[in-house]
Motif scaffolding. Structure first.
Motif, mmCIF file in Angstrom:
data_model
loop_
_atom_site.group_PDB
_atom_site.id
_atom_site.type_symbol
_atom_site.label_atom_id
_atom_site.label_comp_id
_atom_site.label_asym_id
_atom_site.label_seq_id
_atom_site.Cartn_x
_atom_site.Cartn_y
_atom_site.Cartn_z
ATOM 1 N N ARG A 87 -75.101 40.158 -4.203
ATOM 2 C CA ARG A 87 -74.240 41.119 -4.895
ATOM 3 C C ARG A 87 -73.194 41.753 -3.982
ATOM 4 N NH1 ARG A 87 -78.546 40.010 -7.276
ATOM 5 N NH2 ARG A 87 -78.995 40.406 -9.466
ATOM 6 N N ARG A 88 -73.124 41.276 -2.739
ATOM 7 C CA ARG A 88 -72.142 41.755 -1.767
ATOM 8 C C ARG A 88 -72.209 43.280 -1.607
ATOM 9 N NH1 ARG A 88 -67.049 38.052 -3.874
ATOM 10 N NH2 ARG A 88 -68.004 36.030 -3.455
ATOM 11 N N ILE A 89 -73.442 43.760 -1.529
ATOM 12 C CA ILE A 89 -73.702 45.186 -1.330
ATOM 13 C C ILE A 89 -74.211 45.383 0.092
ATOM 14 C CG2 ILE A 89 -75.120 47.141 -2.095
ATOM 15 C CD1 ILE A 89 -75.217 45.854 -4.845
ATOM 16 N N SER A 90 -73.987 46.547 0.645
ATOM 17 C CA SER A 90 -74.441 46.847 2.002
ATOM 18 C C SER A 90 -75.946 46.610 2.137
ATOM 19 C CB SER A 90 -74.121 48.310 2.337
ATOM 20 O OG SER A 90 -74.840 48.730 3.473
ATOM 21 N N LYS A 91 -76.310 45.793 3.107
ATOM 22 C CA LYS A 91 -77.726 45.532 3.361
ATOM 23 C C LYS A 91 -78.425 46.791 3.883
ATOM 24 C CE LYS A 91 -77.124 40.595 4.281
ATOM 25 N NZ LYS A 91 -77.266 39.494 5.263
ATOM 26 N N LYS A 92 -77.704 47.579 4.676
ATOM 27 C CA LYS A 92 -78.296 48.816 5.185
ATOM 28 C C LYS A 92 -78.642 49.760 4.039
ATOM 29 C CE LYS A 92 -75.976 48.730 9.703
ATOM 30 N NZ LYS A 92 -77.182 48.609 10.543
ATOM 31 N N LEU A 93 -77.779 49.827 3.028
ATOM 32 C CA LEU A 93 -78.040 50.698 1.884
ATOM 33 C C LEU A 93 -79.329 50.294 1.186
ATOM 34 C CD1 LEU A 93 -77.322 52.839 -0.245
ATOM 35 C CD2 LEU A 93 -75.938 51.076 -1.396
ATOM 36 N N LEU A 94 -79.527 49.008 0.954
ATOM 37 C CA LEU A 94 -80.726 48.570 0.235
ATOM 38 C C LEU A 94 -81.971 48.654 1.108
ATOM 39 C CD1 LEU A 94 -79.611 45.620 -2.070
ATOM 40 C CD2 LEU A 94 -79.475 48.096 -2.393
ATOM 41 N N LEU A 95 -81.837 48.497 2.414
ATOM 42 C CA LEU A 95 -82.989 48.692 3.304
ATOM 43 C C LEU A 95 -83.421 50.156 3.302
ATOM 44 C CD1 LEU A 95 -82.016 46.461 6.370
ATOM 45 C CD2 LEU A 95 -83.875 46.037 4.751
ATOM 46 N N LEU A 96 -82.450 51.066 3.344
ATOM 47 C CA LEU A 96 -82.771 52.490 3.247
ATOM 48 C C LEU A 96 -83.417 52.811 1.902
ATOM 49 C CD1 LEU A 96 -79.525 54.048 4.797
ATOM 50 C CD2 LEU A 96 -81.835 54.253 5.735
ATOM 51 N N THR A 97 -82.865 52.234 0.850
ATOM 52 C CA THR A 97 -83.415 52.468 -0.491
ATOM 53 C C THR A 97 -84.863 52.015 -0.563
ATOM 54 O OG1 THR A 97 -81.226 52.148 -1.492
ATOM 55 C CG2 THR A 97 -83.133 51.961 -2.947
ATOM 56 N N LEU A 98 -85.152 50.831 -0.030
ATOM 57 C CA LEU A 98 -86.519 50.310 -0.044
ATOM 58 C C LEU A 98 -87.453 51.217 0.760
ATOM 59 C CD1 LEU A 98 -88.561 48.014 -0.704
ATOM 60 C CD2 LEU A 98 -87.857 46.937 1.450
ATOM 61 N N ALA A 99 -87.025 51.629 1.953
ATOM 62 C CA ALA A 99 -87.872 52.463 2.809
ATOM 63 C C ALA A 99 -88.210 53.783 2.127
ATOM 64 C CB ALA A 99 -87.173 52.720 4.144
ATOM 65 N N PHE A 100 -87.207 54.451 1.572
ATOM 66 C CA PHE A 100 -87.443 55.735 0.914
ATOM 67 C C PHE A 100 -88.228 55.571 -0.377
ATOM 68 C CE2 PHE A 100 -83.271 56.943 3.098
ATOM 69 C CZ PHE A 100 -83.930 57.484 4.194
ATOM 70 N N ALA A 101 -88.005 54.466 -1.081
ATOM 71 C CA ALA A 101 -88.708 54.227 -2.353
ATOM 72 C C ALA A 101 -90.204 54.063 -2.138
ATOM 73 C CB ALA A 101 -88.139 52.991 -3.047
ATOM 74 N N ILE A 102 -90.591 53.204 -1.190
ATOM 75 C CA ILE A 102 -92.024 52.927 -1.033
ATOM 76 C C ILE A 102 -92.753 54.070 -0.344
ATOM 77 C CG2 ILE A 102 -91.653 50.432 -1.051
ATOM 78 C CD1 ILE A 102 -92.043 50.394 1.949
ATOM 79 N N THR A 103 -92.046 54.820 0.502
ATOM 80 C CA THR A 103 -92.669 56.000 1.107
ATOM 81 C C THR A 103 -92.881 57.077 0.052
ATOM 82 O OG1 THR A 103 -91.781 55.606 3.319
ATOM 83 C CG2 THR A 103 -92.365 57.867 2.772
ATOM 84 N N THR A 104 -91.831 57.397 -0.695
ATOM 85 C CA THR A 104 -91.919 58.464 -1.695
ATOM 86 C C THR A 104 -92.847 58.090 -2.834
ATOM 87 O OG1 THR A 104 -89.638 59.127 -1.155
ATOM 88 C CG2 THR A 104 -90.570 59.948 -3.224
ATOM 89 N N GLY A 105 -92.710 56.881 -3.363
ATOM 90 C CA GLY A 105 -93.524 56.465 -4.507
ATOM 91 C C GLY A 105 -95.002 56.412 -4.207
ATOM 92 N N SER A 106 -95.343 56.124 -2.960
ATOM 93 C CA SER A 106 -96.759 55.986 -2.609
ATOM 94 C C SER A 106 -97.498 57.317 -2.586
ATOM 95 C CB SER A 106 -96.901 55.312 -1.236
ATOM 96 O OG SER A 106 -96.467 56.176 -0.192
ATOM 97 N N VAL A 107 -96.748 58.439 -2.625
ATOM 98 C CA VAL A 107 -97.381 59.762 -2.554
ATOM 99 C C VAL A 107 -98.349 59.983 -3.708
ATOM 100 C CG1 VAL A 107 -96.962 62.259 -2.682
ATOM 101 C CG2 VAL A 107 -95.469 60.825 -1.295
ATOM 102 N N MET A 108 -98.037 59.472 -4.904
ATOM 103 C CA MET A 108 -98.749 59.892 -6.113
ATOM 104 C C MET A 108 -100.024 59.116 -6.414
ATOM 105 S SD MET A 108 -96.108 58.475 -9.010
ATOM 106 C CE MET A 108 -95.342 56.844 -8.882
ATOM 107 N N SER A 109 -100.482 58.281 -5.494
ATOM 108 C CA SER A 109 -101.675 57.475 -5.753
ATOM 109 C C SER A 109 -102.610 57.489 -4.552
ATOM 110 C CB SER A 109 -101.272 56.027 -6.066
ATOM 111 O OG SER A 109 -102.376 55.161 -5.993
ATOM 112 N N PRO A 110 -103.931 57.480 -4.798
ATOM 113 C CA PRO A 110 -104.878 57.424 -3.674
ATOM 114 C C PRO A 110 -104.860 56.079 -2.956
ATOM 115 C CG PRO A 110 -106.052 57.261 -5.755
ATOM 116 C CD PRO A 110 -104.630 57.602 -6.092
ATOM 117 N N ILE A 111 -104.266 55.066 -3.581
ATOM 118 C CA ILE A 111 -104.179 53.761 -2.926
ATOM 119 C C ILE A 111 -102.732 53.413 -2.579
ATOM 120 C CG2 ILE A 111 -106.278 52.885 -3.999
ATOM 121 C CD1 ILE A 111 -104.569 51.335 -5.984
ATOM 122 N N GLY A 112 -101.851 54.429 -2.597
ATOM 123 C CA GLY A 112 -100.449 54.169 -2.308
ATOM 124 C C GLY A 112 -100.159 53.964 -0.838
#
Length: 392
Positions: free
Chosen positions: A110-135
């Motif tokens: 999609r010719r989008i910044s790779k750094k942007l999507l790497l940051l998005t992935l890092a923040f997504a999996i860190t933040t999303g994992s908060v709400m589960s005991p197996i996150g």
């Protein structure tokens, strides 16, 4: 260190060997310090994660999910909520391994910044994992060692709402700090990945086992306030179809993250030795554990220096000794997890993402991460502190 590049598992193993060889902890105590439940759970989840990748099931799901997503804003939102919610089921370190090549491929197509999507992935999996005991591993430690009768319900009640709010806030912070990267630059149709239905069956069965057993625990917790299926049993139950049915079981076993398992075994030994010295107990003050905002702040700051999992291994007993209640345990879980959004060193999943990205010629620097992570972490601390003050 000079010409030597030491990995985090090697450093932790060196610490464990040092306390063993110098007699700071007896071999028998070191053996009993290793938490079998955590080791079994991690092993099972790593097997499932590797099966999802090697069988091609994850690639097929991702293509269907992202096929029509052309706009950078929509793509970032899809990754944030898709990876964030999935990390609550598959553990964030697993998503870090399997998600990095996926977002890099999406960025290229999609010719989008790779750094942007790497940051998005890092923040997504860190933040999303908060709400589960197996996150994530630190939540798992809290769920297993706190005596919670229904950890899935407890984590959901205390942390699901603020976590979803934080995922939405993450989009806003990314949009503000990386605004130039959100400009559309064209889009190329990506060919559908080859999907071998027969090879995907073990991964499909494993994922179904996780969902069914997790749902059974949630329903049972609502009725009886107990969890009939233990967390390690969920992981092993999901791994068994892969180990029994998959033709690639040997390759999967070779490819799972054995280094992380060594890291955890060594961490348990080293932290047990540190705990016996009473060093952290003497430094701790009651204010750290009786105030939710203070506990959130302490968790975020100290996790930058010793990482979040060792921090929880050391401080959870102190929180429980203070009789601080469920809200404080949830603050410990939330603070130690969102610490991974402040700097790269705050969470192992960040390091995993960058190590995998560097294999494909991309990376994130410490300050590129901090530029987004600093305002994001401050806002998230406020959100979690406010919510826990209401429900606690």
């Amino acid at each position: 260190m000079g010409r030597f590049h030491l990995k985090i598992w090697q450093i932790m193993l060196g610490g464990a060997l040092a306390v063993l060889l110098t007699g700071q902890i007896a071999p028998a105590d070191a053996f009993h310090a290793v938490d079998a439940d955590v080791m079994i759970f991690l092993f099972g989840m790593f097997v499932v994660g590797e099966a999802l990748v090697s069988g091609g099931y994850l690639s097929c799901i991702a293509h269907r999910f992202f096929a029509g997503v052309k706009n950078p804003d929509r793509l970032v939102l899809c990754i944030l909520f898709g990876a964030g919610i999935l990390s609550a089921l598959l553990m964030n370190d697993t998503l870090a391994v399997i998600g990095t090549p996926l977002v890099l491929a999406l960025a290229a197509g999609r010719r989008i910044s790779k750094k942007l999507l790497l940051l998005t992935l890092a923040f997504a999996i860190t933040t999303g994992s908060v709400m589960s005991p197996i996150g994530n591993p630190q939540n798992l430690l809290i769920a297993l060692h706190s005596g919670m009768a229904s950890p899935f319900i407890t984590f959901a009640v205390y942390l699901a709402v603020p976590t979803l709010a934080c995922l939405g806030i993450t989009y806003g912070v990314l949009r503000w700090t990386c605004r130039d990267d959100f400009q559309p630059r064209g889009w190329e149709e990506q060919p559908a990945p080859a999907c071998d239905a027969r090879k995907m069956i073990p991964a499909q069965v494993a994922l179904a086992v996780i969902l069914v057993l997790t749902l059974a625990n949630v329903v049972a917790s609502l009725v009886t306030v107990t969890m009939p299926v233990s967390l390690p049993l969920i992981a092993i139950g999901a791994a068994l179809p892969v180990l029994i049915l998959s033709e690639d079981r040997t390759a999967i076993l070779r490819s799972i993250d054995w280094c992380t398992l060594v890291f955890f075994a060594a961490m348990f030994v080293l932290m047990a030795s540190v705990w016996q010295t009473g060093f952290f107990q003497s430094m701790a003050t009651d204010g750290m554990f009786t105030s939710v905002p203070a506990l959130l702040g302490t968790s975020v700051v100290i996790s930058q220096f010793i990482s979040n999992v060792p921090f929880v291994a050391l401080f959870q007993p102190l929180v429980q000794q203070a009789g601080s209640g469920t809200a404080r345990l949830m603050a410990l879980a939330a603070g130690s997890t969102i610490a991974g959004n402040l700097t790269i060193l705050g969470a192992a999943s960040n390091v995993i993402i960058i190590q995998n990205a560097e294999k494909q010629g991309e990376t994130l620097t410490f300050f590129e991460f901090l530029k987004v992570g600093l305002p994001l972490t401050i806002i998230q601390i406020v959100i979690f502190a406010g919510w826990l003050a209401v429900v606690g």
